[in-house]
Scaffold this active site. Structure first.
Site, PDB file in Angstrom:
ATOM      1  N   LYS A  86      36.664  73.056  57.289  1.00  0.00           N
ATOM      2  CA  LYS A  86      35.607  72.065  57.461  1.00  0.00           C
ATOM      3  C   LYS A  86      35.330  71.265  56.191  1.00  0.00           C
ATOM      4  O   LYS A  86      34.280  70.635  56.057  1.00  0.00           O
ATOM      5  CB  LYS A  86      34.341  72.770  57.972  1.00  0.00           C
ATOM      6  N   TYR A 135      17.995  85.521  59.644  1.00  0.00           N
ATOM      7  CA  TYR A 135      18.142  86.540  60.687  1.00  0.00           C
ATOM      8  C   TYR A 135      17.184  87.706  60.444  1.00  0.00           C
ATOM      9  O   TYR A 135      17.033  88.569  61.302  1.00  0.00           O
ATOM     10  CB  TYR A 135      19.606  87.007  60.745  1.00  0.00           C
ATOM     11  N   GLU A 192      23.151  63.153  49.453  1.00  0.00           N
ATOM     12  CA  GLU A 192      22.945  63.436  50.885  1.00  0.00           C
ATOM     13  C   GLU A 192      21.449  63.458  51.212  1.00  0.00           C
ATOM     14  O   GLU A 192      21.025  62.978  52.266  1.00  0.00           O
ATOM     15  CB  GLU A 192      23.568  64.789  51.264  1.00  0.00           C
ATOM     16  N   LYS A 204      24.887  70.928  53.476  1.00  0.00           N
ATOM     17  CA  LYS A 204      25.544  72.063  54.106  1.00  0.00           C
ATOM     18  C   LYS A 204      26.921  72.206  53.478  1.00  0.00           C
ATOM     19  O   LYS A 204      27.756  71.305  53.566  1.00  0.00           O
ATOM     20  CB  LYS A 204      25.652  71.848  55.609  1.00  0.00           C
ATOM     21  N   ARG A 263      30.509  82.498  63.029  1.00  0.00           N
ATOM     22  CA  ARG A 263      31.641  82.011  63.833  1.00  0.00           C
ATOM     23  C   ARG A 263      32.173  83.113  64.729  1.00  0.00           C
ATOM     24  O   ARG A 263      32.676  82.849  65.819  1.00  0.00           O
ATOM     25  CB  ARG A 263      32.737  81.459  62.913  1.00  0.00           C
ATOM     26  N   SER A 318      24.510  83.798  58.003  1.00  0.00           N
ATOM     27  CA  SER A 318      25.042  85.039  58.582  1.00  0.00           C
ATOM     28  C   SER A 318      25.743  85.931  57.563  1.00  0.00           C
ATOM     29  O   SER A 318      25.555  87.147  57.562  1.00  0.00           O
ATOM     30  CB  SER A 318      26.003  84.692  59.717  1.00  0.00           C
ATOM     31  N   LYS A 354      21.964  74.793  52.774  1.00  0.00           N
ATOM     32  CA  LYS A 354      22.621  75.913  53.437  1.00  0.00           C
ATOM     33  C   LYS A 354      23.975  76.194  52.813  1.00  0.00           C
ATOM     34  O   LYS A 354      24.725  75.241  52.635  1.00  0.00           O
ATOM     35  CB  LYS A 354      22.775  75.550  54.920  1.00  0.00           C
TER      36      LYS A 354
HETATM   37  C1  PBG Z   1      28.094  74.936  62.917  1.00  0.00           C
HETATM   38  C2  PBG Z   1      27.122  75.878  62.312  1.00  0.00           C
HETATM   39  C3  PBG Z   1      27.473  76.922  61.461  1.00  0.00           C
HETATM   40  C4  PBG Z   1      26.307  77.596  61.142  1.00  0.00           C
HETATM   41  C5  PBG Z   1      25.253  76.952  61.779  1.00  0.00           C
HETATM   42  N1  PBG Z   1      25.781  75.871  62.504  1.00  0.00           N
HETATM   43  C6  PBG Z   1      28.811  77.384  61.023  1.00  0.00           C
HETATM   44  C7  PBG Z   1      29.806  76.419  60.566  1.00  0.00           C
HETATM   45  O1  PBG Z   1      29.502  75.342  60.070  1.00  0.00           O
HETATM   46  O2  PBG Z   1      30.983  76.746  60.724  1.00  0.00           O
HETATM   47  C8  PBG Z   1      26.290  78.811  60.261  1.00  0.00           C
HETATM   48  C9  PBG Z   1      25.080  79.660  60.302  1.00  0.00           C
HETATM   49  C10 PBG Z   1      25.282  80.994  59.709  1.00  0.00           C
HETATM   50  O3  PBG Z   1      26.351  81.321  59.155  1.00  0.00           O
HETATM   51  O4  PBG Z   1      24.344  81.790  59.825  1.00  0.00           O
HETATM   52  N2  PBG Z   1      27.618  73.710  63.327  1.00  0.00           N
END
Ligand code: PBG
Length: 327
Positions: A217, A313, A233, A195, A205, A274, A248
């Protein structure tokens, strides 16, 4: 000329026969946002077509998804500020609205597959996936027992898979042990393995109102510049007992999907996030892209790169298109 590649492209019949990658609705997961309350269907400005649903309306949305063959869902809670604290206590508060919804969905639709989100950010005042100490450090080992409480609470509510999206070290093993200890040996782990610290999570968010209150992050999510680190990982998550490995975001990380796929025998998932959805929908809204071919190409190419499963989505929209085209 005796070699003519165009011969294999000359008709629909031939093209359909030689097509290497296909996407079935069974391989798609629809993420859904759940909010506490009644009769709520709140639009998310940066994600046209996606909503925050309260429980009853979420059930109706699940019904609409089932009608077109989408029966797998990743559920995310939208938590009121008043319920957020430093330790994500609300995430495992008995009978919180998220856990209640999991229970209800599984009661009404026992065959639906639900993936629960395991990370602190939806419930955290700090907006981080892990615990933030007095110095502002996201502390790894102290986060693990909190994640375990979230996971066990979701397992008790009837979740099928947990999706640790936090990127703490050692959490897959820790969560596996915690679940097994409570007898939840059949609850699987779809690990957010690679990720990345991505700019493409912005709309998510916004949907959850979960942006970090300070800092970013980058001390736990991966540097987008790195590929070999993803394989490290992946090896760890596999050894720690993950049942699925996830990459991701998806589109800018097709090489990572492919590399992880070549290294593992576990099913590989990709999360079309997203921001990727927002970009596509914005261009469609402007009339700059055509939805159907753009969606088909996007999802097919994520599959071609090696994803066995795609969280997107667009799952319901794509399934509807398939239906409409007799697919
Ligand atoms: C946070 C989380 C995120 C997403 C899924 N779980 C955002 C982040 O790490 O700030 C993002 C999913 C998306 O953008 O569609 N645990």
């Amino acid at each position: 000329m005796h070699i003519r590649p165009r011969r294999n492209r000359q008709s629909e019949a031939i093209r359909n026969m030689v097509r290497e990658s296909r996407l079935h609705t069974d391989q798609l997961v629809q993420p859904l946002f759940l909010v506490d309350g009644r009769d709520l269907q709140e639009p998310i400005a940066s994600m046209p077509g996606q909503y925050r649903w309260s429980r009853e309306l979420l059930l109706e949305e699940i019904d609409r998804c089932l009608e077109v063959g989408i029966s797998r869902f990743a559920l995310f809670p939208v938590v009121a500020d008043a319920n957020k604290d430093k330790k994500a206590t609300y995430g495992h508060a008995p009978g919180n609205f998220y856990l209640k919804a999991i229970r209800t969905i599984k009661e009404i639709y026992p065959d639906v597959l639900l993936i629960g989100d395991v990370a602190m950010d939806p419930y955290s005042k700090d907006g981080h996936d892990g615990l933030v100490d007095a110095e502002g450090t996201i502390v790894n080992d102290e986060t693990l027992p909190i994640l375990a409480r979230l996971a066990v609470a979701q397992a008790q509510a009837g979740i099928d898979l947990i999706g640790p999206s936090d990127m703490m070290d050692g959490r897959v093993r820790y969560l596996r042990d915690a679940l097994d200890e409570k007898g939840f040996t059949q609850v699987g782990i779809m690990s957010y393995t690679a990720k990345y610290a991505s700019a493409f999570y912005g709309p998510f968010r916004e949907a959850l109102d979960s942006a970090p209150k300070s800092g970013n992050k980058k001390t736990y999510q991966m540097d987008p510049a790195n590929a070999r680190e993803a394989l490290r990982e992946a090896a760890l998550d596999e050894a720690e007992g993950a049942d699925f490995l996830m990459v991701k975001p998806a589109l800018a990380y097709l090489d990572i999907i492919s590399a992880v796929k070549n290294q593992t025998n576990l099913p590989v998932a990709a999360y079309h996030v997203s921001g990727e959805y927002a970009m596509l929908m914005a261009a469609v809204k402007e009339g700059w892209l055509e939805l159907e071919p753009a969606v088909t190409e996007t999802l097919t190419c994520i599959r071609r790169a090696g994803a066995d499963i795609i969280l997107t989505y667009l799952a319901k929209a794509y399934a509807r298109m398939l239906r409409a085209n007799g697919g």
